[in-house]
Design a protein around this motif. Structure first.
Motif, short mmCIF file in Angstrom:
data_model
loop_
_atom_site.label_atom_id
_atom_site.label_comp_id
_atom_site.label_asym_id
_atom_site.label_seq_id
_atom_site.Cartn_x
_atom_site.Cartn_y
_atom_site.Cartn_z
N ASP A 128 48.87 -10.23 -16.80
CA ASP A 128 50.35 -10.08 -16.40
C ASP A 128 50.76 -8.53 -16.69
N TYR A 129 50.26 -7.99 -17.38
CA TYR A 129 50.91 -6.37 -17.71
C TYR A 129 50.09 -5.38 -17.20
N TRP A 151 46.89 3.25 -19.60
CA TRP A 151 47.43 1.89 -19.94
C TRP A 151 46.41 0.50 -19.40
N LYS A 156 51.26 -3.72 -14.07
CA LYS A 156 52.55 -3.35 -13.80
C LYS A 156 52.94 -1.88 -14.29
N ASP A 174 45.29 -19.06 -16.01
CA ASP A 174 46.07 -19.77 -17.01
C ASP A 174 45.95 -21.26 -16.94
N GLY A 190 43.08 -14.44 -11.10
CA GLY A 190 44.55 -14.06 -11.20
C GLY A 190 45.50 -15.22 -11.26
N TRP A 227 43.88 -2.23 -20.98
CA TRP A 227 43.81 -3.93 -20.72
C TRP A 227 42.82 -4.29 -20.03
N TRP A 270 42.72 -14.38 -31.53
CA TRP A 270 43.05 -13.14 -31.28
C TRP A 270 42.44 -12.49 -30.11
N LEU A 308 41.96 -14.26 -27.62
CA LEU A 308 42.55 -14.73 -26.43
C LEU A 308 43.95 -14.32 -26.18
N PHE A 309 44.47 -13.44 -27.27
CA PHE A 309 45.81 -12.93 -27.16
C PHE A 309 45.75 -11.93 -25.93
N PHE A 310 44.68 -11.24 -25.81
CA PHE A 310 44.56 -10.08 -24.67
C PHE A 310 44.63 -10.78 -23.40
N PRO A 321 46.60 -13.19 -21.58
CA PRO A 321 47.80 -13.64 -20.86
C PRO A 321 48.63 -12.02 -20.52
N VAL A 322 48.58 -11.50 -21.75
CA VAL A 322 49.41 -10.00 -21.47
C VAL A 322 48.48 -9.02 -20.54
N TYR A 335 47.84 -8.80 -9.45
CA TYR A 335 47.73 -8.37 -10.74
C TYR A 335 46.95 -6.85 -10.70
#
Lengths: 382, 517
Positions: free
Chosen positions: A108-109, A118, A112, A61, A57, A122, A98, A100-102, A104-105, A382
């Motif tokens: 982080d998401y 949900w 939450k 990044d 976590g 993820w 595409w 890699l798009f998964f 960061p979100v 996270y």
């Protein structure tokens, strides 16, 4: 710096530096991609999955920047390779992007919101973000080793004449297996180092499976490369100091040419040997619970694998299968003497600083991530 | 290169870049606001400032995730969709991008992890240092990308080499200290600071209107008001500096932005409002302010600013000279020892890019007709109406925000803002303002550079990858689908946590502790 080092030397240094950045990417981003790949399998309930996610976590990044910087460095040092490879492998690059798009979100998401669907979505997003990129990079290397269908016109505009599906040939897919298994193995070793109990045990099983798979697939790919795939050779006089123009040379295809460097520099054999020793040592150490040493060994092993691919092709970087002279090499696809010098200074200054603070960050967050930690940090983890 | 491919490549870049730029300005501003809040915590020891840092940090994190997601696209895209551009200028343009990774991305990305997870493992001072380094990292990243962009606007310190068929770096310091880059950097980061301040100000105003978490909201409001006022002043002053730099380096952009068709005697008047008529090259209607344009553009009373018609005529001459450069270059590519061709090339080299503009109309530039040359000359001016109006929208929003932050600061000093419900309501509704201003500002800068990717050097038309339009339709559809879903998810989380407020920290000190369970 360009005063101190001549152009041919800088060209070779940059070949090494791109290698260093790719190895850095494999070691750093590789372990969190491996963790992402294993996430749905080693974490069987929400707390376990949060344990897995929180081992990387705070770090994923920063690790991803190895990838971004490797891309930027290829742009700066080998602009023709960056232009030709990224546009030629268009759909493969988009698939990486595409996937890699998964990440960061996903990181982080995910935690939450409490809803199980949900979180499950993820989790699989993080799996895709961890699994797809190394697979595709392996496939890409497999294609580079066979040559890629592209050519330049007189103005050096690159044209790619293959299709996306053509990239998915058997040898390339085998290279994809090597890359994917090795990164998953590396991530599994890291998970063992940072977790305990069930997650640790499941990670150990995955380490054993992926470790053996990597060794077998790497061996098969090596045999195939040696006897089944023609290499490339520059047939005109090479002038490493010349202004880079890929169309100024001639190239021939030759059986066994990818082994020529090992005959010329027997020391190069150290690279594949390092890969074997690294994997076997990592397996042995991991099963004895010496997880940090195992992580170092698997890092060494990946250095060996990437180095083997690189030295087999040297001086080629991206050979063309359809217009041999368009092939890109370390001599003729590089930036100017001045830019290579400036960029070397930048790397020499910043790389040690980056390594120092990355080490510090891992130090601050060191230790096992436990179920108790997750419960205590319900709102911030996270 | 077909027109369709070029337009689709441009559209995809515009969509992905403008989408990325929804998240970047907030990141730039929020990191400094977090530094300020946490500094107050470290200096005073008041725990409410720690909660502020953590709560606004949480919202910042939701935004940051999409900034990272969409940022990688942009770095990939130079290679995937602008391959000839990457080859042609990679020797210069690649360097700041790579240095951005080494110097800025590593810094912000490593320390953002410790910002979120290091609260219990670091001392107060260490954690503040982490937050500070994160802010420095994000802002350095803006510096390097704007050095790269500044070079696209004003390509200094580089020369074309016929041996390698590309631009090559001759003076790195000139690239770094490019006045265009410096003016852009300070203007852009200031706009980001305004965005961060507006975000905190609007949401705090909403809490105050609802009379909840009042102390928390008041403290946040005060910091946002002061930081926002300073930043909006800086945006406007440095925006004026940008205008001056544009006047020096890009006359076409300035003329289009101001709908100046004719060259007026100095000092030129400023068109406050105008209805530009593209076909007849005049304004159907205009309200002038005498002298103002001359003062902004040249900071003098005696220097002329060239109008569009004169610029077109001048560029036509450069295109004619560029034809000689292109022809000589073609000869040199066949035979580098051709000294006659080399002499011609050296003479016309500066206009090579203008010659290349004709490639849009004919493959063989040497046979271009006078009509083609006229067309190419006319194409050196971007469309006037969109430039004129988007620039005015940006400026108007800038002054509106100056008024808003001015009042916010005034009420903060007087200490009575919590009762000014009319003002608080206005502040909530003003939330989208900085985003709109940032997006139109980006549009003015990038659309205004057309028809070039590298101003005066490389036409947009030649810069693209040789892909099929079908690939572009596919990838564009993919980006739009992904980005739409991601934006919905992001907005959902942002609104949910903003509504829940500092209670989402689970500290036991605020309202709505239980919502997330």
């Amino acid at each position: 710096m360009d005063m101190l080092l001549d152009y041919p030397t800088l060209k070779v240094i940059w070949w090494l530096l791109v290698g260093v950045l790719l190895v850095g990417f494999a070691i750093m981003d590789g372990h969190d991609m491996g963790v992402g790949t294993l996430l749905p399998f080693v974490g069987q309930n929400d707390v376990e999955r949060r344990v897995v996610i929180n081992t990387v976590g705070p770090h994923w990044d920063g690790n991803q920047v190895w990838f971004i910087t490797a891309g930027g460095a290829i742009f700066a040092a080998w602009p023709l390779v960056y232009a030709t490879a990224f546009s030629g492998f268009y759909w493969a690059m988009l698939a990486v992007l595409w996937a890699l798009f998964f990440r960061p979100v996903g990181f982080d998401y995910r935690s939450k919101i409490h809803h199980p669907t949900w979180r499950k979505v993820w989790d699989w997003g993080l799996f895709i973000g961890g699994f797809v990129p190394p697979l595709i990079f392996g496939v890409a290397f497999g294609n580079l080793l066979q040559g890629v269908p592209f050519h330049f016109d007189d103005n050096l505009v690159p044209y790619y004449t293959g299709s996306f599906w053509g990239l998915l040939n058997p040898f390339a897919l085998l290279c994809g297996v090597v890359s994917s298994a090795m990164v998953t193995f590396h991530g599994g070793v890291y998970l063992m180092h940072r977790t305990e109990d069930e997650v640790y045990q499941r990670s150990r099983r995955w380490v054993n499976v992926t470790g053996l798979l990597t060794v077998v697939a790497f061996s098969l790919a090596g045999l195939w490369l040696a006897w089944g795939i023609d290499g490339f050779v520059i047939s005109s006089v090479v002038n490493p100091a010349a202004q880079p123009d890929p169309l100024a040379k001639t190239v021939v295809k030759q059986a066994g040419a990818w082994l020529a460097n090992y005959q010329q520099w027997p020391l190069a054999m150290a690279l594949p040997v390092l890969a074997y020793i690294g994997f076997l040592a990592a397996l042995w150490l991991a099963n004895r619970g010496r997880t940090l040493a195992a992580f170092v060994a698997s890092s060494v092993a990946m250095t060996g694998v990437i180095g083997t691919a690189g030295i087999s092709m040297f001086p080629f970087v991206m050979p063309s299968s359809t217009d041999l002279r368009s092939s890109l090499t370390v001599w003729d696809s590089v930036s100017s003497h001045k830019t290579l010098g400036i960029m070397l200074v930048a790397v020499v200054i910043f790389m040690p600083i980056i390594i120092a603070y990355t080490r510090w960050a891992y130090g601050v967050m060191s230790g096992k991530v436990t179920a108790a930690y997750i419960r205590e940090n319900e709102h911030s983890a996270y | 290169m077909t027109e369709e491919l070029v337009n689709l490549s441009r559209l995809q870049f515009a969509v992905t870049a403008m989408y990325h730029f929804l998240f970047v300005p907030l990141t730039l501003g929020m990191t400094w606001l977090l530094v300020i809040m946490e500094s107050v915590y470290v200096m005073t020891g008041k725990v409410i400032y720690k909660d502020m840092t953590r709560f606004w940090g949480k919202l910042f994190g939701i935004n940051f995730a999409l900034g990272v997601t969409t940022g990688i696209t942009l770095e990939f895209q130079f290679g995937t969709n602008w391959a000839y551009y990457s080859h042609y200028v990679g020797d210069i343009f690649g360097a700041p991008l790579a240095i951005e990774g080494l110097m800025a991305f590593f810094l912000e990305s490593t320390f953002i992890g410790l910002f979120f997870f290091g609260w219990d493992r670091l001392s107060k001072q260490q954690h503040l240092l982490v937050t500070l380094l994160m802010a420095v990292g994000t802002n350095l990243s803006a510096l390097w990308i704007l050095i790269a962009n500044g070079w696209m606007q004003n390509p200094v310190g580089a020369e074309f080499s016929y041996e390698t068929m590309r631009m090559e770096m001759v003076d790195f310091a000139a690239v770094l200290f490019n006045p265009d880059a410096q003016a852009k950097f300070v203007h852009t980061v200031s706009a980001g600071y305004v965005t961060g301040a507006m975000f905190v100000l609007s949401i705090s105003s909403w809490y105050l209107l609802k009379k909840r978490d009042v102390e928390f909201a008041k403290n946040s409001f005060r910091i946002a008001a002061a930081f926002g006022f300073a930043s909006v002043c800086s945006v406007i002053v440095l925006g004026d500096e940008s205008g001056y730099v544009v006047g020096e380096a890009q006359q076409t952009k300035l003329a289009a932005m101001e709908a100046m068709w004719e060259t007026e005697p100095a000092p030129a008047s400023f068109n406050l409002i105008a209805i530009p008529n593209e076909a007849e090259m005049k304004n159907d209607f205009a309200i002038h302010i005498p002298w103002l344009m001359g003062l902004i553009g040249t900071r003098s009373l005696d220097q002329q600013i060239p109008g569009i018609k004169d610029i077109v005529a001048h560029n036509r001459e450069r295109i004619v000279s560029g034809i000689s450069a292109v022809k000589a270059l073609e000869q040199l590519r066949q035979d580098q020892s051709n000294t006659a061709a080399k002499a011609v090339f050296e003479k016309h080299k500066a206009d090579l890019g203008f010659g290349l503009l004709l490639r849009k109309y004919t493959a063989d530039v040497g046979t271009a007709t006078p009509e083609m040359i006229d067309q190419a000359a006319r194409s050196t001016i971007p469309k006037v109406a969109p430039m004129f109006w988007s620039f005015r929208v940006m400026v108007a929003l800038g002054f509106a925000m100056l008024l808003l932050f001015g009042l916010a600061l005034w009420y903060s000093i007087k200490g009575n803002f919590a009762e000014k419900s009319g003002f608080l309501r206005t502040a909530v509704w003003c939330l989208p303002m900085p985003w709109i201003a940032c997006e139109v500002g980006w549009f003015v800068a990038e659309y205004g550079r057309q028809p070039w990717t590298i101003y005066g050097v490389l036409p947009t038309h030649l810069s693209v990858s040789t892909l099929s339009p079908a690939s572009l339709y596919g990838s564009l559809a993919g980006f739009i689908a992904f980005y739409t879903v991601l934006l919905i998810v992001e907005m959902y989380l942002m609104i949910r946590f903003a509504k829940q407020g500092p209670g989402s920290l689970g500290t036991g000190r605020y309202l709505n502790e239980a919502i997330a369970h």
